[in-house]
Design an enzyme around this catalytic site. Structure first.
Site, PDB file in Angstrom:
ATOM      1  N   GLY A  46      10.966 -20.169 -38.244  1.00 14.55           N
ATOM      2  CA  GLY A  46      12.199 -19.461 -37.906  1.00 14.55           C
ATOM      3  C   GLY A  46      12.985 -18.909 -39.082  1.00 14.55           C
ATOM      4  O   GLY A  46      13.760 -17.970 -38.922  1.00 14.55           O
ATOM      5  N   GLU A 100      17.246 -23.271 -43.619  1.00 14.05           N
ATOM      6  CA  GLU A 100      16.882 -23.480 -42.214  1.00 14.05           C
ATOM      7  C   GLU A 100      17.566 -22.417 -41.360  1.00 14.05           C
ATOM      8  O   GLU A 100      18.709 -22.024 -41.634  1.00 14.05           O
ATOM      9  CB  GLU A 100      17.293 -24.909 -41.815  1.00 14.05           C
ATOM     10  CG  GLU A 100      17.099 -25.275 -40.372  1.00 14.05           C
ATOM     11  CD  GLU A 100      15.658 -25.306 -39.886  1.00 14.05           C
ATOM     12  OE1 GLU A 100      14.958 -24.300 -40.055  1.00 14.05           O
ATOM     13  OE2 GLU A 100      15.252 -26.323 -39.293  1.00 14.05           O
ATOM     14  N   ASP A 101      16.878 -21.957 -40.321  1.00 20.60           N
ATOM     15  CA  ASP A 101      17.454 -20.924 -39.464  1.00 20.60           C
ATOM     16  C   ASP A 101      18.620 -21.457 -38.636  1.00 20.60           C
ATOM     17  O   ASP A 101      19.662 -20.815 -38.533  1.00 20.60           O
ATOM     18  CB  ASP A 101      16.374 -20.295 -38.556  1.00 20.60           C
ATOM     19  CG  ASP A 101      15.612 -21.325 -37.720  1.00 20.60           C
ATOM     20  OD1 ASP A 101      15.780 -22.546 -37.933  1.00 20.60           O
ATOM     21  OD2 ASP A 101      14.827 -20.901 -36.852  1.00 20.60           O
ATOM     22  N   ASP A 104      20.678 -27.454 -34.563  1.00 22.11           N
ATOM     23  CA  ASP A 104      21.060 -27.615 -33.163  1.00 22.11           C
ATOM     24  C   ASP A 104      21.436 -29.087 -32.968  1.00 22.11           C
ATOM     25  O   ASP A 104      22.558 -29.485 -33.235  1.00 22.11           O
ATOM     26  CB  ASP A 104      19.864 -27.153 -32.318  1.00 22.11           C
ATOM     27  CG  ASP A 104      20.095 -27.199 -30.822  1.00 22.11           C
ATOM     28  OD1 ASP A 104      21.232 -27.432 -30.389  1.00 22.11           O
ATOM     29  OD2 ASP A 104      19.129 -26.996 -30.065  1.00 22.11           O
ATOM     30  N   LYS A 132      25.019 -24.974 -34.621  1.00 23.78           N
ATOM     31  CA  LYS A 132      25.589 -25.259 -33.292  1.00 23.78           C
ATOM     32  C   LYS A 132      26.259 -26.625 -33.368  1.00 23.78           C
ATOM     33  O   LYS A 132      25.695 -27.629 -32.939  1.00 23.78           O
ATOM     34  CB  LYS A 132      24.459 -25.327 -32.255  1.00 23.78           C
ATOM     35  CG  LYS A 132      23.812 -24.011 -31.897  1.00 23.78           C
ATOM     36  CD  LYS A 132      22.858 -24.258 -30.722  1.00 23.78           C
ATOM     37  CE  LYS A 132      21.981 -23.086 -30.435  1.00 23.78           C
ATOM     38  NZ  LYS A 132      20.914 -23.422 -29.466  1.00 23.78           N
ATOM     39  N   PHE A 153      21.519 -20.389 -26.353  1.00 23.64           N
ATOM     40  CA  PHE A 153      20.188 -20.106 -26.900  1.00 23.64           C
ATOM     41  C   PHE A 153      20.149 -18.697 -27.499  1.00 23.64           C
ATOM     42  O   PHE A 153      20.469 -17.722 -26.833  1.00 23.64           O
ATOM     43  CB  PHE A 153      19.127 -20.237 -25.800  1.00 23.64           C
ATOM     44  CG  PHE A 153      17.734 -20.110 -26.342  1.00 23.64           C
ATOM     45  CD1 PHE A 153      17.123 -21.187 -26.983  1.00 23.64           C
ATOM     46  CD2 PHE A 153      17.052 -18.914 -26.244  1.00 23.64           C
ATOM     47  CE1 PHE A 153      15.849 -21.069 -27.509  1.00 23.64           C
ATOM     48  CE2 PHE A 153      15.768 -18.789 -26.756  1.00 23.64           C
ATOM     49  CZ  PHE A 153      15.166 -19.870 -27.385  1.00 23.64           C
ATOM     50  N   VAL A 154      19.765 -18.629 -28.764  1.00 20.24           N
ATOM     51  CA  VAL A 154      19.720 -17.344 -29.460  1.00 20.24           C
ATOM     52  C   VAL A 154      18.291 -16.992 -29.880  1.00 20.24           C
ATOM     53  O   VAL A 154      17.441 -17.867 -30.035  1.00 20.24           O
ATOM     54  CB  VAL A 154      20.655 -17.340 -30.690  1.00 20.24           C
ATOM     55  CG1 VAL A 154      22.119 -17.392 -30.272  1.00 20.24           C
ATOM     56  CG2 VAL A 154      20.325 -18.481 -31.654  1.00 20.24           C
ATOM     57  N   ASP A 160      12.667 -17.309 -32.215  1.00 16.20           N
ATOM     58  CA  ASP A 160      11.845 -16.834 -31.100  1.00 16.20           C
ATOM     59  C   ASP A 160      12.271 -17.416 -29.763  1.00 16.20           C
ATOM     60  O   ASP A 160      12.939 -18.452 -29.689  1.00 16.20           O
ATOM     61  CB  ASP A 160      10.382 -17.219 -31.330  1.00 16.20           C
ATOM     62  CG  ASP A 160      10.151 -18.720 -31.142  1.00 16.20           C
ATOM     63  OD1 ASP A 160      10.920 -19.509 -31.723  1.00 16.20           O
ATOM     64  OD2 ASP A 160       9.223 -19.090 -30.398  1.00 16.20           O
ATOM     65  N   ARG A 166      10.999 -12.689 -32.668  1.00 18.49           N
ATOM     66  CA  ARG A 166      11.296 -12.983 -34.080  1.00 18.49           C
ATOM     67  C   ARG A 166      11.529 -11.714 -34.891  1.00 18.49           C
ATOM     68  O   ARG A 166      12.207 -11.728 -35.904  1.00 18.49           O
ATOM     69  CB  ARG A 166      10.140 -13.755 -34.732  1.00 18.49           C
ATOM     70  CG  ARG A 166       9.918 -15.142 -34.194  1.00 18.49           C
ATOM     71  CD  ARG A 166       8.971 -15.899 -35.121  1.00 18.49           C
ATOM     72  NE  ARG A 166       8.399 -17.084 -34.503  1.00 18.49           N
ATOM     73  CZ  ARG A 166       8.981 -18.280 -34.490  1.00 18.49           C
ATOM     74  NH1 ARG A 166      10.171 -18.449 -35.040  1.00 18.49           N
ATOM     75  NH2 ARG A 166       8.387 -19.310 -33.925  1.00 18.49           N
TER      76      ARG A 166
HETATM   77  P1  5GP Z   1      17.261 -29.377 -33.797  1.00 14.83           P
HETATM   78  O1  5GP Z   1      16.232 -30.331 -34.302  1.00 14.83           O
HETATM   79  O2  5GP Z   1      18.465 -29.246 -34.737  1.00 14.83           O
HETATM   80  O3  5GP Z   1      17.684 -29.672 -32.394  1.00 14.83           O
HETATM   81  O4  5GP Z   1      16.592 -27.960 -33.676  1.00 14.83           O
HETATM   82  C1  5GP Z   1      16.247 -27.215 -34.779  1.00 14.83           C
HETATM   83  C2  5GP Z   1      15.148 -26.246 -34.429  1.00 14.83           C
HETATM   84  O5  5GP Z   1      15.150 -25.922 -33.040  1.00 14.83           O
HETATM   85  C3  5GP Z   1      15.342 -24.934 -35.157  1.00 14.83           C
HETATM   86  O6  5GP Z   1      14.640 -24.926 -36.381  1.00 14.83           O
HETATM   87  C4  5GP Z   1      14.817 -23.923 -34.186  1.00 14.83           C
HETATM   88  O7  5GP Z   1      13.442 -23.738 -34.389  1.00 14.83           O
HETATM   89  C5  5GP Z   1      15.021 -24.549 -32.827  1.00 14.83           C
HETATM   90  N1  5GP Z   1      16.223 -24.058 -32.131  1.00 14.83           N
HETATM   91  C6  5GP Z   1      17.377 -24.712 -31.894  1.00 14.83           C
HETATM   92  N2  5GP Z   1      18.251 -23.953 -31.228  1.00 14.83           N
HETATM   93  C7  5GP Z   1      17.640 -22.762 -31.027  1.00 14.83           C
HETATM   94  C8  5GP Z   1      18.037 -21.533 -30.396  1.00 14.83           C
HETATM   95  O8  5GP Z   1      19.164 -21.334 -29.887  1.00 14.83           O
HETATM   96  N3  5GP Z   1      17.114 -20.540 -30.399  1.00 14.83           N
HETATM   97  C9  5GP Z   1      15.880 -20.666 -30.948  1.00 14.83           C
HETATM   98  N4  5GP Z   1      15.071 -19.645 -30.903  1.00 14.83           N
HETATM   99  N5  5GP Z   1      15.463 -21.818 -31.552  1.00 14.83           N
HETATM  100  C10 5GP Z   1      16.345 -22.842 -31.591  1.00 14.83           C
END
Ligand code: 5GP
Length: 177
Positions: A46, A100-101, A104, A132, A153-154, A160, A166
């Site tokens: 990402g 990191e993108d 969440d 987030k 969700f983005v 993606d 992407r």
């Molecule tokens: P976490 O472990 O913080 O819950 O999630 C991190 C990963 O989940 C990110 O690197 C990304 O790949 C994915 N992710 C979390 N939220 C989103 C979202 O809104 N859109 C997309 N496309 N990926 C997300």
């Protein structure tokens, strides 16, 4: 409006606004890491566009390494960090900046931090495109944040939906019905 597979998305953050914030974060990094020879660790997939755009604004000597984590499928976090692939660089004594993108729940970032810290870097900080904060479940506090966004969700700009989207230059958000 943008249709990706079975979902409708609407524009959320324009390419211009993304570029402006990324430039501001890069300038901050240039100041704070001057003379520190940082190593950027970019989290694939990402972060590839974020990394490419940010790194071109970094003017100090630095290295870049890419690692891959698998923890997210379609639109739901699996709540588990799986394989960390490609972490080959010697990080002992180095100043590491994770790219990191999106943070969440923070589960992925926590796993990455744990994996990096056992390598005894001099410091580890996180630069994230999107945060987030409402969804956070872990004690993670990203040091550099381009945008704080609501828990929606983005897609686009490297992120993606089920493998698609992407390549979009702007960031889109899932349309609420
Ligand atoms: P976490 O472990 O913080 O819950 O999630 C991190 C990963 O989940 C990110 O690197 C990304 O790949 C994915 N992710 C979390 N939220 C989103 C979202 O809104 N859109 C997309 N496309 N990926 C997300």
């Amino acid at each position: 409006m943008k249709e990706i597979k079975d979902k409708s998305f609407e524009i959320f953050i324009s390419a211009e606004a993304l570029a402006e914030q990324i430039t501001a974060v890069a300038e901050q990094l240039n100041r704070e890491y001057a003379g520190k020879n940082p190593v950027f660790v970019s989290i694939l997939n990402g972060s590839f566009i974020f990394t490419a755009d940010l790194l071109r604004k970094i003017t100090i000597p630095c290295e870049i390494s890419f690692i891959k984590v698998a923890s997210y499928h379609a639109m739901q976090s699996t709540g588990q960090v799986k394989n960390l692939i490609g972490l080959n660089e010697e990080l002992a004594g180095r100043h590491v900046v994770i790219l990191e993108d999106i943070v969440d729940t923070g589960i992925t970032m926590e796993g990455i931090l744990n994996a990096l810290e056992v390598r005894n870097p001099a410091s580890v900080r996180m630069a994230v495109l999107l945060f987030k904060a409402e969804a956070l479940q872990k004690k993670i506090s990203p040091d550099y944040v381009c945008f704080r966004i609501p828990n929606r969700f983005v897609v686009g700009y490297g992120l993606d939906y089920d493998g698609y989207g992407r390549n979009l230059p702007d960031l889109y958000v899932l349309k609420e019905n």
